[in-house]
Design a protein around this motif. Structure first.
Motif, PDB file in Angstrom:
ATOM      1  N   SER A 128      -0.215   0.902   5.385  1.00 40.78           N
ATOM      2  CA  SER A 128      -0.264  -0.159   4.321  1.00 40.78           C
ATOM      3  C   SER A 128      -1.210   0.170   3.523  1.00 40.78           C
ATOM      4  CB  SER A 128      -0.477  -1.268   5.048  1.00 40.78           C
ATOM      5  OG  SER A 128      -1.848  -1.404   5.803  1.00 40.78           O
ATOM      6  N   GLY A 129      -1.084  -0.318   2.154  1.00 45.10           N
ATOM      7  CA  GLY A 129      -2.023  -0.334   1.106  1.00 45.10           C
ATOM      8  C   GLY A 129      -1.573  -0.682  -0.167  1.00 45.10           C
ATOM      9  N   GLU A 130      -2.213  -0.204  -1.140  1.00 48.00           N
ATOM     10  CA  GLU A 130      -1.789  -0.813  -2.594  1.00 48.00           C
ATOM     11  C   GLU A 130      -0.662   0.372  -3.274  1.00 48.00           C
ATOM     12  OE1 GLU A 130      -4.279  -0.044  -6.414  1.00 48.00           O
ATOM     13  OE2 GLU A 130      -4.509  -2.305  -5.877  1.00 48.00           O
TER      14      GLU A 130
ATOM     15  N   PHE B 196      -3.849   7.124   2.687  1.00 50.19           N
ATOM     16  CA  PHE B 196      -3.730   5.715   3.574  1.00 50.19           C
ATOM     17  C   PHE B 196      -3.495   6.140   4.902  1.00 50.19           C
ATOM     18  CE2 PHE B 196       0.449   6.590   2.001  1.00 50.19           C
ATOM     19  CZ  PHE B 196       1.207   6.420   3.288  1.00 50.19           C
TER      20      PHE B 196
ATOM     21  N   LEU C  59       4.504   3.456   2.959  1.00 54.48           N
ATOM     22  CA  LEU C  59       3.436   2.755   2.683  1.00 54.48           C
ATOM     23  C   LEU C  59       4.117   1.321   2.266  1.00 54.48           C
ATOM     24  CD1 LEU C  59       0.384   2.385   1.803  1.00 54.48           C
ATOM     25  CD2 LEU C  59       1.323   2.524  -0.624  1.00 54.48           C
TER      26      LEU C  59
ATOM     27  N   ASP D 184       3.181  -2.326   1.131  1.00 58.59           N
ATOM     28  CA  ASP D 184       2.215  -3.268   0.275  1.00 58.59           C
ATOM     29  C   ASP D 184       2.251  -4.589   0.599  1.00 58.59           C
ATOM     30  OD1 ASP D 184       1.011  -4.863  -1.868  1.00 58.59           O
ATOM     31  OD2 ASP D 184       1.163  -2.922  -3.035  1.00 58.59           O
TER      32      ASP D 184
END
Length: 326
Positions: free
Chosen positions: A231-233, A203, A153, A155
């Motif tokens: 991608s993401g938080e 995600f 992931l 960010d």
């Protein structure tokens, strides 16, 4: 004898991170920071007690000669035509490269095998092998492994450098996956999967052709292996801290005679550049024998050269969280 390490791209985001963790590791090293504009790296070099040399990756012979004999060249930049790789190996140095993927590593592997005098380690894995080594450590809980699904992931609050930006052009092309015991090339946008997360929204992630996929297939014998990037938080951002880099490793197989599934979550609170630097540190310690064992010989890969449990312990020592869930 004191080892000398030259870091090409030494004052970039990744290169400077590698130099810093090499110093933090406490080894007695001479560090040479190399690149096209040495003045840019002067403050960093002073702070680390390193020297500077001008080096152009397109014509590296002059820069390597100016640096003098080195034991290891770490390429923390793009070397699209293998010029630095060949020049470093022909000079008698070892080499670590971190940018090659499934799609473009053939020329590098052949060049390395032809020129190698000291070890050449291919670290074109996600986060320079950190993901693969964590996955291999987790796989040791199983008697047999059927499936390995890895995901990263990213960010957007986590900074990236020019080298990673250049890599990003290959993030959405064709990707190599292992499916039902066979290799398949799939268009990344057509093979999106949703990665669930405990306490957070899932995600979407697309497959990517990094070396982790063939590495895990070879080392575990799993019939289904893939690596995906989304991608993401991040966990760090969600907790109100700086962006972290988070890796999710899902392994299915059999353990103690029964079906088993475990998830391992790897989180570097200092982000992706720091985790990449730690992967390179672990690789450099193996190539130079700084881990207390004789250096390997020839063209090598982390999955077959580095003890994964010791690598996990090394990552944890530098603040990386590695947690396995049932």
């Amino acid at each position: 004898m004191r080892a000398r390490i030259l870091i090409a791209g030494g004052w970039g985001l990744i290169g400077s991170g590698i130099a810093k963790v090499l110093r933090e590791a406490g080894h007695d090293l001479d560090i040479v920071l190399a690149g096209r504009s040495p003045d840019t790296g002067r403050a960093l070099a002073t702070g680390l007690g390193a020297s500077l040399v001008r080096l152009d990756v397109a014509d590296p012979a002059e820069g390597l000669a100016a640096a003098g004999p080195v034991d290891l060249v770490i390429a923390a930049l793009q070397d699209p035509d293998d010029t630095l790789l060949a020049a470093a190996l022909r000079s008698g140095a070892g080499h670590i490269g971190i940018t090659r993927t499934v799609e473009n590593m053939a020329s590098s592997a052949i060049t390395a095998a032809a020129c190698v005098r000291r070890p050449a380690m291919m670290l074109g894995h996600w986060q320079a092998g950190a993901l693969t080594l964590a996955a291999l450590s987790a796989a040791r809980r199983f008697d047999t492994v059927d499936r390995v699904e890895m995901a990263a992931l990213y960010d957007y609050a986590d900074p990236i450098g020019p080298m990673t930006e250049a890599d990003a052009t290959g993030f959405v092309g064709e990707a190599l996956i292992r499916q039902n015991g066979r290799w398949r090339k799939v268009p990344a946008p057509d093979a999106v999967r949703s990665v669930p997360r405990a306490g957070q929204a899932p995600f979407d992630a697309m497959p990517m052709g990094v070396l982790d996929t063939p590495a895990l297939a070879a080392m575990t014998g799993a019939r289904d292996v893939r690596f995906d990037l989304g991608s993401g938080e991040s966990l760090g951002t969600s907790a109100g801290r700086a962006a972290s880099h988070d890796l999710y490793i899902d392994i299915s197989g059999r353990a103690a005679g029964a079906p088993a599934h475990h998830r391992t979550v790897v989180t570097d609170p200092l982000g992706q550049a720091h985790l990449t630097a730690l992967g390179v540190l672990i690789g450099a310690e193996r190539v130079l024998g700084l881990d207390g064992h004789p250096p390997p010989e020839g063209l090598v890969f982390p999955e077959s050269t580095i003890d994964p449990d010791k690598a996990v312990a090394r990552l944890r020592a530098f603040g990386v969280s590695i947690e396995t869930l049932s």
